[in-house]
Design a protein around this motif. Sequence first.
Motif, PDB file in Angstrom:
ATOM      1  N   UNK A  46      23.770 -69.791 -44.554  1.00  0.00           N
ATOM      2  CA  UNK A  46      23.859 -68.123 -44.507  1.00  0.00           C
ATOM      3  C   UNK A  46      22.557 -68.142 -43.519  1.00  0.00           C
ATOM      4  N   UNK A  47      22.031 -68.885 -42.572  1.00  0.00           N
ATOM      5  CA  UNK A  47      20.776 -68.783 -41.660  1.00  0.00           C
ATOM      6  C   UNK A  47      21.223 -67.632 -40.488  1.00  0.00           C
ATOM      7  N   UNK A  48      22.385 -68.741 -40.376  1.00  0.00           N
ATOM      8  CA  UNK A  48      23.232 -68.039 -39.147  1.00  0.00           C
ATOM      9  C   UNK A  48      23.746 -66.811 -38.735  1.00  0.00           C
ATOM     10  N   UNK A  49      24.590 -66.319 -40.006  1.00  0.00           N
ATOM     11  CA  UNK A  49      24.108 -64.751 -40.776  1.00  0.00           C
ATOM     12  C   UNK A  49      22.999 -63.895 -40.285  1.00  0.00           C
ATOM     13  N   UNK A  50      21.982 -64.311 -40.708  1.00  0.00           N
ATOM     14  CA  UNK A  50      20.844 -63.565 -41.030  1.00  0.00           C
ATOM     15  C   UNK A  50      20.562 -63.355 -39.221  1.00  0.00           C
ATOM     16  N   UNK A  51      20.757 -65.175 -38.891  1.00  0.00           N
ATOM     17  CA  UNK A  51      20.200 -64.362 -37.305  1.00  0.00           C
ATOM     18  C   UNK A  51      21.016 -63.069 -36.570  1.00  0.00           C
ATOM     19  N   UNK A  52      22.102 -63.572 -37.009  1.00  0.00           N
ATOM     20  CA  UNK A  52      23.089 -61.990 -36.386  1.00  0.00           C
ATOM     21  C   UNK A  52      22.269 -61.184 -36.544  1.00  0.00           C
ATOM     22  N   UNK A  53      22.303 -60.971 -38.206  1.00  0.00           N
ATOM     23  CA  UNK A  53      22.244 -59.116 -38.462  1.00  0.00           C
ATOM     24  C   UNK A  53      21.047 -59.006 -38.026  1.00  0.00           C
ATOM     25  N   UNK A  54      20.163 -59.358 -37.927  1.00  0.00           N
ATOM     26  CA  UNK A  54      18.998 -58.837 -37.697  1.00  0.00           C
ATOM     27  C   UNK A  54      18.216 -59.477 -36.130  1.00  0.00           C
ATOM     28  N   UNK A  55      19.090 -60.214 -35.265  1.00  0.00           N
ATOM     29  CA  UNK A  55      19.047 -59.458 -33.791  1.00  0.00           C
ATOM     30  C   UNK A  55      17.164 -60.861 -33.827  1.00  0.00           C
TER      31      UNK A  55
ATOM     32  N   UNK B 245      29.793 -67.065 -50.982  1.00  0.00           N
ATOM     33  CA  UNK B 245      29.486 -65.766 -50.860  1.00  0.00           C
ATOM     34  C   UNK B 245      28.504 -65.263 -49.502  1.00  0.00           C
ATOM     35  N   UNK B 246      28.257 -65.436 -48.998  1.00  0.00           N
ATOM     36  CA  UNK B 246      27.762 -65.063 -47.318  1.00  0.00           C
ATOM     37  C   UNK B 246      29.466 -64.590 -45.968  1.00  0.00           C
TER      38      UNK B 246
ATOM     39  N   UNK C  80      33.296 -72.237 -36.391  1.00  0.00           N
ATOM     40  CA  UNK C  80      33.188 -72.069 -38.094  1.00  0.00           C
ATOM     41  C   UNK C  80      32.693 -71.110 -38.508  1.00  0.00           C
ATOM     42  N   UNK C  81      33.516 -70.923 -39.441  1.00  0.00           N
ATOM     43  CA  UNK C  81      33.072 -69.606 -40.825  1.00  0.00           C
ATOM     44  C   UNK C  81      31.727 -70.198 -41.930  1.00  0.00           C
ATOM     45  N   UNK C  82      31.341 -69.854 -42.335  1.00  0.00           N
ATOM     46  CA  UNK C  82      30.274 -70.151 -43.002  1.00  0.00           C
ATOM     47  C   UNK C  82      31.041 -70.979 -44.471  1.00  0.00           C
ATOM     48  N   UNK C  83      31.681 -70.390 -44.710  1.00  0.00           N
ATOM     49  CA  UNK C  83      32.028 -71.057 -46.261  1.00  0.00           C
ATOM     50  C   UNK C  83      32.506 -72.413 -46.079  1.00  0.00           C
ATOM     51  N   UNK C  84      32.644 -72.573 -44.686  1.00  0.00           N
ATOM     52  CA  UNK C  84      33.504 -74.199 -44.204  1.00  0.00           C
ATOM     53  C   UNK C  84      32.628 -74.975 -44.137  1.00  0.00           C
ATOM     54  N   UNK C  85      30.930 -74.583 -43.483  1.00  0.00           N
ATOM     55  CA  UNK C  85      30.247 -75.437 -43.644  1.00  0.00           C
ATOM     56  C   UNK C  85      29.937 -75.438 -44.732  1.00  0.00           C
ATOM     57  N   UNK C  86      29.569 -74.933 -45.813  1.00  0.00           N
ATOM     58  CA  UNK C  86      29.008 -75.448 -46.740  1.00  0.00           C
ATOM     59  C   UNK C  86      30.028 -76.017 -47.524  1.00  0.00           C
TER      60      UNK C  86
END
Length: 470
Positions: A52-61, A178-179, A305-311
Amino acid sequence: MILVDKDVNNSKKFTEEVGLPNQTFKNVKKALAWLSFLAFFSVLNETVFNVALPDIAKQFVVPPAVANWVNTSFILSFSIGSAIYGKISDMYGIKKLLIIGLLTYSAGSLFGILAYAYLPAIIAARFIQGAGASAVPALIMVIIARHVRSEDRGKAFGLVGSLVAVGEGMGPVIGGMIAHYVHWSFLFIIPMMTLVSIPFFLKVLPNESVSKGQIDILGVLLLSIGIVMFTLYTMQYNWIYIVISVVLFVGFSLHIRRAKEPFIEPSLFRKRKFIIGVLTGCILLGTVAGFISMVPYMMRDVHQLTTVMIGSGIIFPGTMSVIVFGIIGGTLVDKRGNTFVLSLGLFLSIFSFLIISLFLDETPWLMTGMLIFTFGGLSFIKTVISNSVADSLEPEEAGAGMGMLNFACFLSEGIGIAVVGGMLTKRTLDFPLLPTVENAASFLYSNVLLVFIIVMTIGWALYTLAFRRK
């Protein structure tokens, strides 16, 4: 990288000194189920946030150097906490410390879910989680050693070890699902499930007599703050942080030579093979941890790739292969020796790094196959480092020495993640180098992998120079 020797030795010593009878669980199957439950969720949280780290980086820029602190903060407090809980288990009793740890773990989780919109609070919540979760691996082996019948201990250790491996493997899958389908902040809810085990342990664990002792608070503070300052340097490359960390490390070195009960035994630093074994473990395990933290960014940027596919599709097969490679590695060490198995493990890891570096553009499924080699090599490396360090210690040094190994390797993983975050943020290596890599999005990752190969080779050379007769 949690070993049994330290806690078993401590529990035996504690029992002999204070005259505590060897208590046993009346319902062994139920006890093992709850202990395995705790082991699973304690290690699950080490890996569940990774995808989920890329999602967190994107959300908080924010750049990867900042986002990676969501994992780094957890691992730093987890490593320090593991060492502290192990040292004070005889002083305060397992029951009290385990309950405090689980409550702290859940409190950090609750804080994280409530403050998910503020990144500094997220990092603080992960730090609190690590401080609480560290009680589980530090105390669970002591619980088995003291309160499970001798004829059932082998089964208990094996079952807990298996659940630890499964937890590490399932983390990326659960985190990715979940992410992707809900939101990454809901990952904080997972650890709160450990609260259901508290009534059981309150009922069955005895109120133990405790022994006298003292905590080296100053030593803990000097070392902990020094580590945090060094880790901040890897994120911002500000010389002030490195100067402060060096001053604190020097102060810690002087302090443990004078303290009556130092946080780390200074006599261990005079053992050449022990120090080189620990240093090698830190270099190799920290590098692999940094690589694993880079995989989600790599798959997102290069192959979208999506988060679920990466995991589930990329990371999960590799993490689960650790179970098989762990069995193979232990057998090979007995038959062929430490140096052979370490060399084989490094070959697998370096081979996977090289193939990924050369052909990162081609297909994301290449990463799936190569991660099996990476995690297989990691399993071999862990087995050899543990065995080599144990062999370098006298029986009376085993507790302190293996505890220091665990502590140092946990720390190296956190620092490795921070260093890679800094490299991805600074982008110094973002230029075309290998002729097989044509996608501009791949340049940085491909070149960082070449750096990993160099660092792993240095680790191998360091080990063989010290243990070449093994």
